[in-house]
Design a protein around this motif. Structure first.
Motif, PDB file in Angstrom:
ATOM      1  N   HIS A 242      -0.777   3.523  13.714  1.00  0.00           N
ATOM      2  CA  HIS A 242      -1.797   4.561  13.629  1.00  0.00           C
ATOM      3  C   HIS A 242      -1.499   5.552  12.509  1.00  0.00           C
ATOM      4  O   HIS A 242      -2.355   5.852  11.670  1.00  0.00           O
ATOM      5  CB  HIS A 242      -1.926   5.316  14.957  1.00  0.00           C
ATOM      6  N   HIS A 243      -0.294   6.096  12.493  1.00  0.00           N
ATOM      7  CA  HIS A 243       0.037   7.102  11.494  1.00  0.00           C
ATOM      8  C   HIS A 243       0.092   6.511  10.087  1.00  0.00           C
ATOM      9  O   HIS A 243      -0.288   7.173   9.116  1.00  0.00           O
ATOM     10  CB  HIS A 243       1.348   7.802  11.857  1.00  0.00           C
ATOM     11  N   LYS A 244       0.541   5.283   9.960  1.00  0.00           N
ATOM     12  CA  LYS A 244       0.556   4.659   8.633  1.00  0.00           C
ATOM     13  C   LYS A 244      -0.875   4.488   8.115  1.00  0.00           C
ATOM     14  O   LYS A 244      -1.162   4.741   6.943  1.00  0.00           O
ATOM     15  CB  LYS A 244       1.271   3.311   8.699  1.00  0.00           C
ATOM     16  N   LEU A 245      -1.778   4.045   8.972  1.00  0.00           N
ATOM     17  CA  LEU A 245      -3.184   3.928   8.586  1.00  0.00           C
ATOM     18  C   LEU A 245      -3.736   5.271   8.090  1.00  0.00           C
ATOM     19  O   LEU A 245      -4.383   5.352   7.042  1.00  0.00           O
ATOM     20  CB  LEU A 245      -4.017   3.449   9.772  1.00  0.00           C
ATOM     21  N   CYS A 246      -3.454   6.322   8.847  1.00  0.00           N
ATOM     22  CA  CYS A 246      -4.006   7.632   8.501  1.00  0.00           C
ATOM     23  C   CYS A 246      -3.400   8.191   7.221  1.00  0.00           C
ATOM     24  O   CYS A 246      -4.088   8.864   6.441  1.00  0.00           O
ATOM     25  CB  CYS A 246      -3.816   8.600   9.666  1.00  0.00           C
ATOM     26  N   GLY A 328       1.439  -3.930   3.583  1.00  0.00           N
ATOM     27  CA  GLY A 328       2.506  -4.171   2.618  1.00  0.00           C
ATOM     28  C   GLY A 328       3.701  -3.255   2.764  1.00  0.00           C
ATOM     29  O   GLY A 328       4.654  -3.347   1.974  1.00  0.00           O
ATOM     30  N   GLN A 329       3.683  -2.349   3.744  1.00  0.00           N
ATOM     31  CA  GLN A 329       4.772  -1.400   3.920  1.00  0.00           C
ATOM     32  C   GLN A 329       5.448  -1.623   5.262  1.00  0.00           C
ATOM     33  O   GLN A 329       4.770  -1.690   6.288  1.00  0.00           O
ATOM     34  CB  GLN A 329       4.246   0.030   3.835  1.00  0.00           C
ATOM     35  N   PRO A 330       6.757  -1.733   5.283  1.00  0.00           N
ATOM     36  CA  PRO A 330       7.455  -1.953   6.549  1.00  0.00           C
ATOM     37  C   PRO A 330       7.558  -0.666   7.371  1.00  0.00           C
ATOM     38  O   PRO A 330       7.800   0.407   6.828  1.00  0.00           O
ATOM     39  CB  PRO A 330       8.851  -2.413   6.094  1.00  0.00           C
ATOM     40  N   VAL A 337       2.375  -6.405  12.520  1.00  0.00           N
ATOM     41  CA  VAL A 337       1.269  -5.944  11.689  1.00  0.00           C
ATOM     42  C   VAL A 337       1.003  -6.977  10.608  1.00  0.00           C
ATOM     43  O   VAL A 337       1.846  -7.242   9.770  1.00  0.00           O
ATOM     44  CB  VAL A 337       1.586  -4.574  11.062  1.00  0.00           C
ATOM     45  N   THR A 338      -0.173  -7.550  10.651  1.00  0.00           N
ATOM     46  CA  THR A 338      -0.571  -8.546   9.656  1.00  0.00           C
ATOM     47  C   THR A 338      -1.735  -8.001   8.836  1.00  0.00           C
ATOM     48  O   THR A 338      -2.469  -7.108   9.276  1.00  0.00           O
ATOM     49  CB  THR A 338      -1.017  -9.854  10.328  1.00  0.00           C
ATOM     50  N   ALA A 339      -1.921  -8.542   7.648  1.00  0.00           N
ATOM     51  CA  ALA A 339      -3.028  -8.109   6.798  1.00  0.00           C
ATOM     52  C   ALA A 339      -4.359  -8.333   7.506  1.00  0.00           C
ATOM     53  O   ALA A 339      -5.257  -7.477   7.475  1.00  0.00           O
ATOM     54  CB  ALA A 339      -2.986  -8.849   5.460  1.00  0.00           C
ATOM     55  N   GLU A 340      -4.477  -9.480   8.172  1.00  0.00           N
ATOM     56  CA  GLU A 340      -5.723  -9.778   8.877  1.00  0.00           C
ATOM     57  C   GLU A 340      -5.944  -8.811  10.033  1.00  0.00           C
ATOM     58  O   GLU A 340      -7.058  -8.302  10.247  1.00  0.00           O
ATOM     59  CB  GLU A 340      -5.701 -11.214   9.413  1.00  0.00           C
ATOM     60  N   GLY A 341      -4.875  -8.523  10.781  1.00  0.00           N
ATOM     61  CA  GLY A 341      -4.992  -7.596  11.903  1.00  0.00           C
ATOM     62  C   GLY A 341      -5.380  -6.204  11.460  1.00  0.00           C
ATOM     63  O   GLY A 341      -6.234  -5.546  12.086  1.00  0.00           O
TER      64      GLY A 341
END
Length: 355
Positions: A242-246, A328-330, A337-341
């Motif tokens: 969540h926080h990475k997305l934001c 692309g970030q760990p 966490v996948t690109a598709e997901g």
């Protein structure tokens, strides 16, 4: 939540004052308690009047007022604020306002080591964490450093009375996001579960009251208490998807901070839900709901908050780029966490579909 006898919990050395009127009446005493005699007061343009009152209360201990805090802390703003603090001979910083003000104060502390006193006027919770963030060339970097943890936090429910209802709601749901992710963090603990449950319950109960009566000081106090607990959860754990997305949506695409957290939270929780049954149990108790992700989505809708990234200005063509950056970030997350997901999460959030 299942009890675990294998965990580590580190308490943060922060002193808290919580009472109506404390911004003006308690801040000078907190400065004296810390032995500080030349404090730079930092705020954003919207919080100037309150910051001026705090600066006046400090009297001769105020070394200046710097009203240039902005969302996501652009690195050039941090450079300027550090220069102002050094030129003023400041031995400490008082941040007055929301997460942007606290963030700029943290940027000063990170570079100079000056101690912070935080006087929050929103429910961001940043004042309870050692987490800093800086945005440079469209990329938001974050980190953790004990230097940026405020030494004193002055909670004054009266400061939140002028907060408009839309910002009250999104700031409050932003706070809920801290507790939600703390419940399934790799470094969570039974103490975090207790704080998260009480924080979520307090905030979820306060927000509908404030939407109906923004001047309800008791509900303002309850929301600020919830924000304190949720912020403490954030400060003690590692955040996930969540926080990475934001951070990506805010730093790269310029979306507003609290509103972005409000939109994304139900979708990020729904994505992680299959991997976090214990967290769902705690959230279910706090929200009195069988499906916490849907309950959070419903709460935002009932209170008139935005429920899609499209409403916040994201273009559909940006979904793929944002997904690529996030994937692309760990970072720690209970479900791989996948690109598709990530694309699916962002697409649903872009459209505002019911989770």
């Amino acid at each position: 939540m299942t009890f675990s006898a294998d965990f580590t919990y580190e308490s943060r050395p922060v002193r808290v004052v919580f009472r109506p009127g404390a911004a003006v009446t308690a801040t000078p005493g907190e400065a004296e308690h810390l032995g500080l005699r030349r404090l730079l007061v930092v705020c954003g343009s919207r919080g100037w009047a309150v910051a001026r009152a705090v600066a006046d209360a400090l009297g001769d201990a105020c070394a200046g007022l710097h009203a240039e805090a902005r969302m996501h802390v652009p690195v050039e703003d941090a450079d300027r604020a550090v220069a102002v603090a050094r030129a003023a001979g400041a031995d400490g910083v008082v941040t007055v306002g929301g997460g942007s003000s606290v963030g700029l104060g943290k940027a000063i502390a990170l570079r100079t080591g000056l101690p912070l006193i935080a006087v929050p006027s929103t429910y961001s919770g940043s004042e309870m964490t050692p987490v800093w963030g800086l945005t440079e060339a469209g990329v938001k970097r974050t980190g953790r450093d004990p230097k940026v943890q405020p030494r004193s936090v002055v909670y004054d429910p009266e400061l939140t009375l002028p907060l408009p209802v839309p910002l009250t709601v999104t700031s409050g749901i932003n706070a809920l996001a801290h507790a939600v992710e703390a419940l399934y963090a790799p470094d969570t603990s039974p103490l975090i579960a207790l704080m998260a449950q009480d924080g979520v319950r307090a905030m979820a109960e306060a927000l509908p009251l404030l939407a109906a009566r923004p001047d309800d000081l008791d509900a303002r106090g309850r929301a600020l208490y919830g924000a304190w607990l949720c912020g403490a959860c954030l400060g003690a754990t590692t955040m996930g998807l969540h926080h990475k997305l934001c951070h990506v949506l805010g730093g790269t695409f310029g979306l507003p901070h609290a509103e972005t957290h409000t939109v994304v939270l139900p979708y990020a929780l729904a994505y992680n839900a299959p991997a976090v049954p214990g967290a769902l149990t705690v959230l279910g108790r706090a929200l009195d709901a069988d499906d916490p992700a849907r309950a959070l989505w419903d709460l935002a809708g009932r209170l008139g908050a935005p429920r899609s990234l499209a409403e916040l200005g994201l273009k559909e063509a940006d979904v793929a780029e944002a997904a690529a950056q996030v994937a692309g970030q760990p970072y720690a997350n209970p479900r791989p966490v996948t690109a598709e997901g990530v694309r699916e999460v962002l697409q649903a959030a872009y459209e505002g579909r019911r989770p």
